[in-house]
Design a protein around this motif. Sequence first.
Motif, PDB file in Angstrom:
ATOM      1  N   VAL A  58      -6.382   1.991  -5.039  1.00  0.00           N
ATOM      2  CA  VAL A  58      -5.244   2.045  -4.121  1.00  0.00           C
ATOM      3  C   VAL A  58      -4.054   1.332  -4.744  1.00  0.00           C
ATOM      4  O   VAL A  58      -4.200   0.460  -5.596  1.00  0.00           O
ATOM      5  CB  VAL A  58      -5.574   1.399  -2.751  1.00  0.00           C
ATOM      6  N   GLY A  59      -2.870   1.717  -4.298  1.00  0.00           N
ATOM      7  CA  GLY A  59      -1.657   0.998  -4.644  1.00  0.00           C
ATOM      8  C   GLY A  59      -1.301   0.050  -3.511  1.00  0.00           C
ATOM      9  O   GLY A  59      -1.566   0.347  -2.339  1.00  0.00           O
ATOM     10  N   SER A  60      -0.726  -1.088  -3.844  1.00  0.00           N
ATOM     11  CA  SER A  60      -0.357  -2.069  -2.828  1.00  0.00           C
ATOM     12  C   SER A  60       1.076  -1.847  -2.354  1.00  0.00           C
ATOM     13  O   SER A  60       1.992  -1.683  -3.162  1.00  0.00           O
ATOM     14  CB  SER A  60      -0.491  -3.486  -3.381  1.00  0.00           C
ATOM     15  N   LEU A  61       1.258  -1.885  -1.041  1.00  0.00           N
ATOM     16  CA  LEU A  61       2.585  -1.774  -0.442  1.00  0.00           C
ATOM     17  C   LEU A  61       3.073  -3.118   0.105  1.00  0.00           C
ATOM     18  O   LEU A  61       4.098  -3.176   0.774  1.00  0.00           O
ATOM     19  CB  LEU A  61       2.564  -0.726   0.687  1.00  0.00           C
ATOM     20  N   GLU A  62       2.316  -4.181  -0.187  1.00  0.00           N
ATOM     21  CA  GLU A  62       2.675  -5.534   0.257  1.00  0.00           C
ATOM     22  C   GLU A  62       2.477  -6.501  -0.894  1.00  0.00           C
ATOM     23  O   GLU A  62       1.481  -6.425  -1.617  1.00  0.00           O
ATOM     24  CB  GLU A  62       1.806  -5.974   1.436  1.00  0.00           C
ATOM     25  N   ALA A  87     -16.758   2.845   5.901  1.00  0.00           N
ATOM     26  CA  ALA A  87     -15.772   1.831   5.488  1.00  0.00           C
ATOM     27  C   ALA A  87     -15.487   2.003   4.004  1.00  0.00           C
ATOM     28  O   ALA A  87     -16.322   2.533   3.257  1.00  0.00           O
ATOM     29  CB  ALA A  87     -16.279   0.427   5.762  1.00  0.00           C
ATOM     30  N   THR A  88     -14.322   1.569   3.582  1.00  0.00           N
ATOM     31  CA  THR A  88     -13.904   1.684   2.183  1.00  0.00           C
ATOM     32  C   THR A  88     -13.575   0.325   1.599  1.00  0.00           C
ATOM     33  O   THR A  88     -12.954  -0.510   2.271  1.00  0.00           O
ATOM     34  CB  THR A  88     -12.654   2.585   2.067  1.00  0.00           C
ATOM     35  N   ILE A  89     -13.985   0.121   0.352  1.00  0.00           N
ATOM     36  CA  ILE A  89     -13.509  -1.018  -0.429  1.00  0.00           C
ATOM     37  C   ILE A  89     -12.413  -0.487  -1.353  1.00  0.00           C
ATOM     38  O   ILE A  89     -12.681   0.294  -2.269  1.00  0.00           O
ATOM     39  CB  ILE A  89     -14.638  -1.655  -1.255  1.00  0.00           C
ATOM     40  N   GLY A  90     -11.179  -0.854  -1.081  1.00  0.00           N
ATOM     41  CA  GLY A  90     -10.057  -0.431  -1.913  1.00  0.00           C
ATOM     42  C   GLY A  90      -9.766  -1.463  -2.987  1.00  0.00           C
ATOM     43  O   GLY A  90      -9.767  -2.669  -2.711  1.00  0.00           O
ATOM     44  N   ILE A  91      -9.554  -0.994  -4.216  1.00  0.00           N
ATOM     45  CA  ILE A  91      -9.204  -1.885  -5.328  1.00  0.00           C
ATOM     46  C   ILE A  91      -7.732  -1.673  -5.652  1.00  0.00           C
ATOM     47  O   ILE A  91      -7.329  -0.587  -6.082  1.00  0.00           O
ATOM     48  CB  ILE A  91     -10.067  -1.589  -6.569  1.00  0.00           C
ATOM     49  N   CYS A  94       2.219   0.713   6.742  1.00  0.00           N
ATOM     50  CA  CYS A  94       1.075   0.852   5.848  1.00  0.00           C
ATOM     51  C   CYS A  94       1.064  -0.280   4.821  1.00  0.00           C
ATOM     52  O   CYS A  94       2.115  -0.754   4.395  1.00  0.00           O
ATOM     53  CB  CYS A  94       1.120   2.195   5.140  1.00  0.00           C
ATOM     54  N   HIS A  95      -0.132  -0.686   4.420  1.00  0.00           N
ATOM     55  CA  HIS A  95      -0.291  -1.794   3.486  1.00  0.00           C
ATOM     56  C   HIS A  95      -0.783  -1.364   2.110  1.00  0.00           C
ATOM     57  O   HIS A  95      -0.520  -2.043   1.122  1.00  0.00           O
ATOM     58  CB  HIS A  95      -1.275  -2.821   4.063  1.00  0.00           C
ATOM     59  N   ILE A  96      -1.534  -0.272   2.063  1.00  0.00           N
ATOM     60  CA  ILE A  96      -2.031   0.269   0.790  1.00  0.00           C
ATOM     61  C   ILE A  96      -1.894   1.786   0.820  1.00  0.00           C
ATOM     62  O   ILE A  96      -1.786   2.388   1.896  1.00  0.00           O
ATOM     63  CB  ILE A  96      -3.503  -0.137   0.513  1.00  0.00           C
TER      64      ILE A  96
END
Length: 281
Positions: free
Chosen positions: A85-89, A199-203, A177-179
């Motif tokens: 994932v990309g971070s939006l925060e 559930a997802t583990i986003g990196i 949105c955060h990611i």
Amino acid sequence: MLALIGGTGVYGMEGMEVTGTVAAETPFGMPSSPVIKGRIANQEILFLARHGLQHQLLPSEVNYRANIFALKSLGATQIIGISAVGSLEERIAPGDLAIPSQYFDWTKGKRAASFFGNGIAAHVSTAVPVSVQLMNWIAGRAKEIGIRLHSDVTYACVEGPRLGTRAESHFLRQTGCHIVGMTNVPEVFLAREAQICYATIGIATDYDCWMEDPAMHVQATEIFALYKQSLLKAQNLLASLLATPRPEEEPEIRQALACALLTPEHALTQEQKAWLEVLRR
């Protein structure tokens, strides 16, 4: 049974004792890869590579329906996915892990988004789209072993395969949105239609492209280089999770179709009844 869906760079599980491999053809086509059956720390698990074993599938080319149906047909009642994932925060730094509790669908309608349609109508509730039990299990274990993880974040799913524009990145930030990623929709919603806890583990690989500093707008090669470095962290978390008892399955998820189906049973074909019976298990 717990199933793991491996994202970018995850095409198998370390320490998994393989007990079988199933090329699980489904009424919705073939899944992205064969489903690997095995054991880790005395727990039976299933594993599927979301993009294929050679990473040959773009996010919009993944047969999400076949993937979820194959796992359900083999006994999956809980799924943990792994995703880049990309971070939006700013607080979610590259290399951090994050667990979404909410989703914002910004795909473009190219993906088969539901098992239903073509003569069978159902509407499942996705107000709380993930399994809170799984989310709390993952977050609690990460805290215990000292892994930085952000919970209760919102995941924006975009179509891809291109990386986004700065305008799009700012828009997603303004929506709360955060990611941002490309694969969890419709996966999360199909899991709910299949009555599977998800559930997802986003990196987090980068800061997407919303920051003013051009140096932060990394290229795909740099993104995946950092992602590979962070995979070990996610794999350590998974190994630690599998050494503990799985959480209980939420009845409201495991019975999500009880009040969702609108088409009467007598109007269904034998083929529809057969695959619907798998989802109802």
